[in-house]
Design an enzyme around this catalytic site. Structure first.
Site, short mmCIF file in Angstrom:
data_model
loop_
_atom_site.label_atom_id
_atom_site.label_comp_id
_atom_site.label_asym_id
_atom_site.label_seq_id
_atom_site.Cartn_x
_atom_site.Cartn_y
_atom_site.Cartn_z
N HIS A 34 0.49 -0.91 -0.10
CA HIS A 34 -0.06 0.24 -0.28
C HIS A 34 0.72 1.27 -0.03
CE1 HIS A 34 -3.71 -1.78 1.13
NE2 HIS A 34 -3.09 -2.97 1.18
N LYS A 94 0.48 14.83 1.26
CA LYS A 94 -1.14 14.78 0.81
C LYS A 94 -1.36 16.48 -0.12
CE LYS A 94 -2.44 10.78 3.47
NZ LYS A 94 -3.52 9.98 2.71
N LYS A 152 -9.15 13.44 4.53
CA LYS A 152 -7.70 12.51 4.89
C LYS A 152 -6.84 12.45 5.84
CE LYS A 152 -7.37 13.85 0.26
NZ LYS A 152 -7.04 12.60 -0.30
N ARG A 153 -5.97 11.78 5.49
CA ARG A 153 -5.16 11.88 7.00
C ARG A 153 -4.03 13.00 7.06
NH1 ARG A 153 -4.64 7.86 11.61
NH2 ARG A 153 -2.16 9.31 11.99
N LYS A 197 -14.89 8.24 -3.76
CA LYS A 197 -15.90 8.49 -2.40
C LYS A 197 -16.27 9.86 -2.57
CE LYS A 197 -13.92 5.32 1.49
NZ LYS A 197 -12.77 5.56 1.83
N THR A 246 -8.40 7.04 -1.90
CA THR A 246 -10.41 5.90 -2.00
C THR A 246 -11.11 6.95 -1.65
OG1 THR A 246 -9.83 5.49 0.38
CG2 THR A 246 -9.16 3.43 -1.26
#
Ligand code: T68
Length: 831
Positions: free
Chosen positions: A374, A571, A565-566, A677, A673
């Site tokens: 991952h 990110k 998200k985290r 969504k 992911t």
């Protein structure tokens, strides 16, 4: 004999059916009252809302168990091959509403409750979700469990029953504070403890190699501590489908009390062992994408893996089979390297405990395991220091040395690998005190290795596992991630679900490709109006929630720009913030004539020890404080940080998003992911060519996706060259303005230097290429504003986004795993 006397058909007989598992409104009402009286021990007058919730949970659980037991019987009767999913993390989200949906009894249950004067929605809100994971990886495991149960892939999922899951995030003075999660404080009506299903787990000590008088060689492991793992089962029900089980292990002391110590008067020592043993499953490590190398973490991993493998062996032998055929009956999937110690543990069980010779054991082992990677982040690749490993798992160290030795021999003599290749590929890294590379162990010990998006699987073969992919090209494959449409539309967005179903029927919930039928409607004005009205309602509802949680009012007519998200530098939440500051400065300069009112909504947890991530949260909230109170800007801009992101919160946020931020530096996000969504709920994406964004854009089309930034190759190229982030500062006026503003003190008058670390990192190092992508981000955003200006066109794109998301159902992912890796047929495909 006695067992045979139990007639399984009783389960479906009339008496039991109507009493305990009937699905009519009256049956549900009767069962609910029965549970309230006899299980909870309450009369309605004295009952609390929590009592009602629990009574309803038990009522639903009975019905879930009926389906589960039926599935288990079928697996056993037909002697089917089963997936054993090994994951250190799960994020199932609240169970109640999902089980009602799966059983198809949401309406009659609500009606039954209403007849008793109870609001079912209020009961649903009582449930504390099991926060047994950090983020994407844990939620993916739960989506996969949902899909396996929906499609009918026989499965059992194993994990750890953390007493304290992911911490609760509070925001105080704009900073993250962590509080312990108490998901078990009111009990957990969804689980059943199987006290009789437990295994002894050993740690530490030493090994003894003995040859008996017949010349048979055996190894004895003499541990210095032992504890017991007990199974806690949560039944999982697929949508109108089959049952599965989430079996979580809890650590307990074998002897809860040391009487000899007690008798000597040492009361504390008497209970010490119990405390130490139970520590193993006490708390989830809150680090995603960061390897910590802590002893307790290794113990957690080994503990749950050993319990799970011993359980599989028990189940296998129980069916009257021999261990030589273990791989025929079980496909064991490793969810990242967290359970990779399973390779060595299965070898130990087969070789030491069951005296099967090494080669045969290795053959069984390799054929059992599949490994899903991952991450490409070097800091997230698990390595265990050899001294630590020797201390905790001395026998496994020997086994890993042996696997390594044989592997290196094979590389050398069969494949003619060079010394350099050998040292790159070995399971052992000899630098420093030496360490074990868990990704290598997982790769060598599995028959298939997969990445989680097309891009990620390619990069895996090109970089992290390059040599292995050269050696065994057929071992490598891709399974692009997916999400459960039940959880992430049917439950989260009932209004949109209603509109879609009324338009194209309900088949899409189990065959997401059917959403493509919506495409015909994309330009239909009546349909567009309904679509927009639903988005508006969802936004109003999120707006109420924001007000309640943060005290900030957000006008639902603003564009909702969502980044949840985290929190992680790769990110790039801070890239988003730089743009917000740019907008702010433009308004301040009076350049706000045609500006579109925007609400920027953030949520996500930072690892407690991750300084930069926590500083980014502070930056978001500081920008929010500045903007939300400034009447000159706050009708154009709002910045919200919603605390304590969870599955439950996420379900509230996704349906209300207009724009989805998927802006990681290309080559870093394995898949993502959240991107799926949000898009499935009708948000348009602004994003880089990273992870599954690439495939999403392929499906959705360039015209319906806001692409920007360097691609993975360009990032690599720039990094190898002489990247100077400062050049962008010099040449881009807007960037210079926001960077200067960052350290002007305006954001943190009490501590003007607060954001200096972010400033300096961006200017002098910029490992995530924020400076390089800033301009391109702004250009892409300009297109967003332009498109938003034409609401009918925007809505058309939103409909198209949803219509083209069919590929990203976790049902498709599970079908891919089944055909490429597990070689298992679903019930659906069986006669
Ligand atoms: C995520 N990984 C990926 N890790 O970042 C994401 N890590 O791109 C992908 O979509 C998702 O996995 C599913 O494949 C994680 O979430 C962790 O949470 C984690 C936890 C512990 C240690 C390392």
């Amino acid at each position: 004999k006695e067992r045979k006397a139990i007639n399984f058909d009783l389960l479906t007989s009339k008496t039991i059916k109507s009493k305990r598992i009937g699905l009519s409104k009256n049956d549900i009402k009767d069962s609910f009252l029965e549970n309230l009286f006899f299980h909870i021990g309450r009369v309605p007058k004295g009952a609390t809302i929590m009592d009602y919730y629990q009574a309803l949970a038990y009522t639903v659980r009975d019905r879930v168990f009926k389906e589960f037991v039926t599935t288990v019987k079928r697996i056993s009767d037909e002697d089917l091959r089963v997936v054993a999913y090994l994951s250190a993390e799960y994020l199932p989200g609240p169970h109640l509403a999902n089980n009602l949906l799966s059983l198809g009894i949401t309406e009659q249950t609500a009606a039954a409750m209403a007849e008793l004067g109870i609001d079912m929605e209020e009961l649903i809100l009582q449930e504390e979700e099991p926060g047994l994971g950090n983020g994407g990886l844990g939620r993916l495991a739960s989506c996969y469990l949902d899909s396996m149960a929906t499609i009918g892939i026989p499965s059992i999922a194993y994990g750890i029953r953390y007493e304290f899951g992911i911490f609760e995030q509070h925001i105080k003075n704009g900073l993250q504070e962590e509080y312990t999660d108490k998901w078990l404080q009111y009990g957990n009506p969804w689980e059943v403890v199987r006290s009789e299903i437990g295994y002894n787990i050993m740690f530490g000590g030493s090994t003894k190699h003995v040859t008996d008088s017949n010349g048979n060689f055996t190894v004895n492991w003499i541990p210095d501590s032992k504890l017991r793992g007990t199974a806690y089962d949560t039944p999982i029900l697929g949508y109108k489908g089959y049952g599965s089980i989430l079996r979580l292990w809890r650590a307990e002391a074998i002897d809860t009390f040391d009487f000899s110590a007690y008798n000597k008067g040492d009361y504390y020592k008497a209970v010490q062992e119990k405390i130490l043993s139970e520590n193993i499953t006490k708390v989830l490590y809150p680090n995603d994408e960061q390897e910590t190398g802590k002893e307790l973490r290794l113990k957690q991993q080994y503990f749950f893996v050993s319990c799970s493998l011993q359980d599989l062996i028990r189940l296998h032998l129980l069916q009257g089979r021999i261990l030589d055929t273990l791989h025929e009956k079980f496909a064991i999937q490793l969810n990242d390297t967290h359970p990779a110690i399973a390779v060595a543990e299965l070898m130990r069980l087969l070789v030491d405990d069951y005296q099967i010779d090494w080669d045969k054991s290795w053959n069984i082992t390799q054929r059992c395991f599949g490994y899903t990677n991952h991450t490409l982040l070097p800091e997230a690749l698990e390595k265990w220091s050899i001294p630590l490993f020797r201390r905790v798992l001395p026998r496994h160290l020997e086994i890993i040395y042996e696997i390594n030795h044989r592997f290196v021999q094979e590389l050398k003599y069969q494949h003619g690998c060079s010394d350099e290749q050998l040292s790159r590929m070995a399971l052992i890294d000899h630098s420093g005190e030496g360490s074990i590379r868990m990704a290598h162990l997982a790769t060598v010990g599995s028959h298939k290795v997969n990445g989680v998006s097309a891009l990620h699987s390619e990069l895996l073969k090109k970089h992290v596992l390059y040599d292995f992919a050269q050696l065994w090209p057929d071992k490598f494959c891709n399974v692009t991630n997916g999400i459960s449409p039940r959880r992430f539309i049917a439950l989260s967005n009932p209004l949109l679900t209603g509109l879609i179903t009324e338009t194209i029927g309900s088949g899409w919930l189990t065959d997401l490709k059917e959403l493509s039928k919506l495409e015909n409607m994309a330009e239909d004005p009546t349909f567009q109006n309904k679509w927009m009205a639903i988005k508006q309602t969802n936004k109003a509802s999120l707006s109420d929630h924001i007000k309640l949680e943060t005290g900030i009012s957000v006008d639902p007519s603003m564009m909702f720009d969502v980044h949840v998200k985290r929190i992680h530098e790769y990110k790039r939440q801070h890239l988003n913030v730089l743009n917000i500051l740019h907008l702010y400065l433009q308004i301040k300069k009076g350049n706000n004539k045609d500006m579109i009112p925007m609400a920027f909504i953030f949520a996500g947890k930072a690892a407690p020890g991750y300084f930069m991530a926590k500083l980014i949260i502070k930056l978001i909230t500081a920008v929010g404080d500045l903007i939300n109170q400034d009447t000159e800007v706050n009708d154009k801009l709002k910045v919200i940080f919603l605390p304590d992101f969870s599955v439950k919160k996420a379900q509230h946020i996704y349906p209300a998003a207009d724009l989805s931020e998927q802006i990681s530096m290309a080559g870093k996000e394995a898949s993502g992911t959240g991107n799926m969504k949000l898009s499935l709920n009708g948000a348009l994406t602004i994003g880089t060519l990273d992870g599954a964004n690439v495939e999403m854009m392929e499906e959705i089309g360039m015209d319906n996706f806001f692409l920007f930034g360097l691609n993975a190759e360009e990032v690599q190229h720039k990094k190898q060259g002489n990247y100077k982030p400062g050049d962008h500062y010099v040449h881009n006026l807007h960037l210079r303005e926001v960077m200067d503003f960052l350290i002007s003190g305006a954001l943190s008058p009490e501590n003007p230097k607060l954001f200096q670390p972010i400033y300096e990192q961006l200017l002098y190092d910029d490992p995530y290429m924020i400076m390089a992508d800033f301009e391109s981000y702004l250009i892409s955003r300009a297109k967003v504003y332009e498109e938003w200006g034409n609401q009918s066109n925007w809505t058309k794109k939103s409909i198209i986004n949803v219509a083209r998301m069919g590929k990203f159902s976790s049902d498709r992912s599970i079908q891919d795993y089944s055909s490429l890796i597990w070689k298992i047929d679903s019930f659906q495909n069986r006669p």
